[in-house]
Design a protein around this motif. Structure first.
Motif, PDB file in Angstrom:
ATOM      1  N   LEU A  38      -1.237  -0.611   1.245  1.00  0.00           N
ATOM      2  CA  LEU A  38      -1.438  -0.431   2.675  1.00  0.00           C
ATOM      3  C   LEU A  38      -1.288   1.043   3.052  1.00  0.00           C
ATOM      4  CD1 LEU A  38       0.453  -3.505   4.194  1.00  0.00           C
ATOM      5  CD2 LEU A  38      -2.013  -3.221   3.839  1.00  0.00           C
ATOM      6  N   ASP A  39      -2.065   1.478   4.033  1.00  0.00           N
ATOM      7  CA  ASP A  39      -2.067   2.872   4.479  1.00  0.00           C
ATOM      8  C   ASP A  39      -2.423   3.824   3.338  1.00  0.00           C
ATOM      9  OD1 ASP A  39      -1.622   2.655   7.189  1.00  0.00           O
ATOM     10  OD2 ASP A  39       0.553   2.663   6.986  1.00  0.00           O
ATOM     11  N   SER A  40      -3.357   3.373   2.501  1.00  0.00           N
ATOM     12  CA  SER A  40      -3.823   4.192   1.390  1.00  0.00           C
ATOM     13  C   SER A  40      -5.338   4.037   1.278  1.00  0.00           C
ATOM     14  CB  SER A  40      -3.155   3.765   0.079  1.00  0.00           C
ATOM     15  OG  SER A  40      -3.776   4.380  -1.028  1.00  0.00           O
ATOM     16  N   ILE A  41      -6.011   5.120   0.877  1.00  0.00           N
ATOM     17  CA  ILE A  41      -7.459   5.026   0.710  1.00  0.00           C
ATOM     18  C   ILE A  41      -7.823   4.101  -0.447  1.00  0.00           C
ATOM     19  CG2 ILE A  41      -7.805   7.341   1.643  1.00  0.00           C
ATOM     20  CD1 ILE A  41      -8.351   8.278  -1.233  1.00  0.00           C
ATOM     21  N   TRP A  42      -6.867   3.842  -1.359  1.00  0.00           N
ATOM     22  CA  TRP A  42      -7.157   2.959  -2.489  1.00  0.00           C
ATOM     23  C   TRP A  42      -7.340   1.521  -2.031  1.00  0.00           C
ATOM     24  CZ3 TRP A  42      -8.747   5.687  -6.283  1.00  0.00           C
ATOM     25  CH2 TRP A  42      -8.200   6.935  -6.529  1.00  0.00           C
ATOM     26  N   ALA A  43      -6.797   1.166  -0.890  1.00  0.00           N
ATOM     27  CA  ALA A  43      -7.035  -0.168  -0.349  1.00  0.00           C
ATOM     28  C   ALA A  43      -8.485  -0.360   0.061  1.00  0.00           C
ATOM     29  CB  ALA A  43      -6.118  -0.411   0.853  1.00  0.00           C
TER      30      ALA A  43
END
Length: 293
Positions: free
Chosen positions: A138-143
Motif C-alpha cells: 500500500l502507498d507504493s508504486i509497486w501496488a
C-alpha cells in the motif's frame, strides 16, 4: 484495369463511410470542446459561450498548470510507473510467451489453461486489496505494477506471433551453439518488433490511464499518479490538487472548468505525440493473424 463495382458494394461503402464519419465526430467533438474551453476566457466559460472554438483567447489556465508543482509531481510519478511497469510487462510477456509458443514443451497446455483462467475469472476487489495490504505494498508504486505484471490477452497475442517465426531458424541457431536466452535476445526480440511495439503501447497506455488502482492503493498525496490527481481536481476540485491557493484567490483568476480542461489537455498530449511514431508497428501488430498463408 478498373473493376466495375455493383450498386450493393457502393452502397455498402457509402454506409461504412457515413458510420465512420459519425464515430469520428463523436470522438472529436468532446476533444475539441475541451481544447476550446481550456483556451477561452473565464467569462466565456462561466456564461457557457464556448462551443468548438475558443472565445476570448486566454492562456492563463495553461500558465497555472505549467507552474503547478503538484501537477508535475504527479506527472513524474506516472512517468515512473509507465517506464518501470512497461519494462516489467514486456520482460514477463516475452519470457512467458517464447517457451509457451513451442509445441514440444511439456506441460504447455495446463500452464496456458491456468493463465487463461486468470483472464476469464479475475480476483474481486476486496480480496485483491487485502492481498496488497498483506504484501505491504500500500502507498507504493509497486501496488500498481506487480498485480498487472503479465496480461494473459497480450501473452496470447505474442504467442500467436512467435508461432509464425520458422522453427528452422531456431534450430540453426542451436546448431551454432546459441542457448535459448541468446535466441530470445538476438533472434526473437528483433524479429517480433511489430508485436513488441504493439504490446508496449497497450501496456504503457494502460499504466497511463490507470485510475482504479491508485484510488484503492495510494493515499499518500506525494505518490499519487496523474489520473488520481485529475480525479481529485475534476470531481472535487481539491485545493491541494489545484496548487494550494485559496478559493478566493483562485476564483479571481481562473474558473474550475477552465483549469480542469487545461489539465486534461496537458495530461493527454504525451500519448498523442508518441502514437504517430509507433503507428507503423502498431498497425502491423494489430493486423496479426488477419492473413494466413
Amino acid at each position: 484495369m478498373r473493376i466495375k463495382r455493383s450498386m450493393g458494394e457502393r452502397t455498402f461503402d457509402a454506409v461504412n463511410a457515413i458510420l465512420l464519419a459519425i464515430c469520428c465526430l463523436a470522438v472529436a467533438i468532446p476533444l475539441l470542446y475541451v481544447v476550446a474551453g481550456s483556451l477561452s476566457s473565464n467569462e466565456a466559460i462561466m456564461h457557457s459561450e464556448v462551443r468548438l472554438w475558443p472565445v476570448g483567447f486566454n492562456l492563463d489556465n495553461y500558465d497555472f498548470v505549467i507552474h503547478n508543482a503538484v501537477f508535475w509531481r504527479s506527472f513524474g510519478v506516472t512517468i515512473m510507473i509507465v517506464v518501470i511497469g512497461t519494462a516489467i510487462n514486456m520482460v514477463m510477456t516475452l519470457l512467458t510467451s517464447y517457451p509457451l509458443s513451442k509445441a514440444w514443451l511439456g506441460g504447455r497446455r495446463p500452464i496456458m489453461l491456468f493463465i487463461i483462467f486468470t483472464m476469464i475469472f479475475q480476483a474481486p476487489m476486496v480480496p485483491m486489496y487485502l492481498l496488497i495490504k498483506e504484501l505491504h505494498l500500500l502507498d507504493s508504486i509497486w501496488a500498481l505494477i506487480i498485480p498487472s505484471a503479465l496480461s494473459a490477452f497480450n501473452m496470447l497475442l505474442c504467442i500467436t506471433f512467435l508461432r509464425s517465426i520458422p522453427e528452422e531458424l531456431f534450430e540453426a541457431a542451436r546448431v551454432d551453439g546459441m542457448n535459448e536466452y541468446r535466441i530470445l535476445w538476438r533472434i526473437v526480440t528483433p524479429l517480433s518488433m511489430p508485436i513488441n511495439v504493439t504490446l508496449m503501447l497497450f501496456y504503457a497506455v494502460g499504466h497511463w490511464n490507470n485510475y482504479l488502482g491508485p484510488l484503492l492503493y495510494v493515499t499518500d498525496r506525494a505518490k499519487q499518479p496523474l489520473q488520481l490527481y485529475l480525479y481529485n481536481l475534476i470531481s472535487q476540485f481539491d485545493m491541494d490538487s489545484a496548487g494550494g491557493e485559496s478559493v478566493l484567490e483562485l476564483s479571481s483568476r481562473l474558473t474550475p472548468q477552465g483549469l480542469q480542461m487545461a489539465t486534461i489537455v496537458v495530461a493527454t498530449v504525451p500519448v498523442v505525440i508518441i502514437y504517430p511514431f509507433l503507428q507503423k508497428h502498431f498497425i502491423k501488430g494489430a493486423l496479426l493473424g488477419s492473413v494466413k498463408e
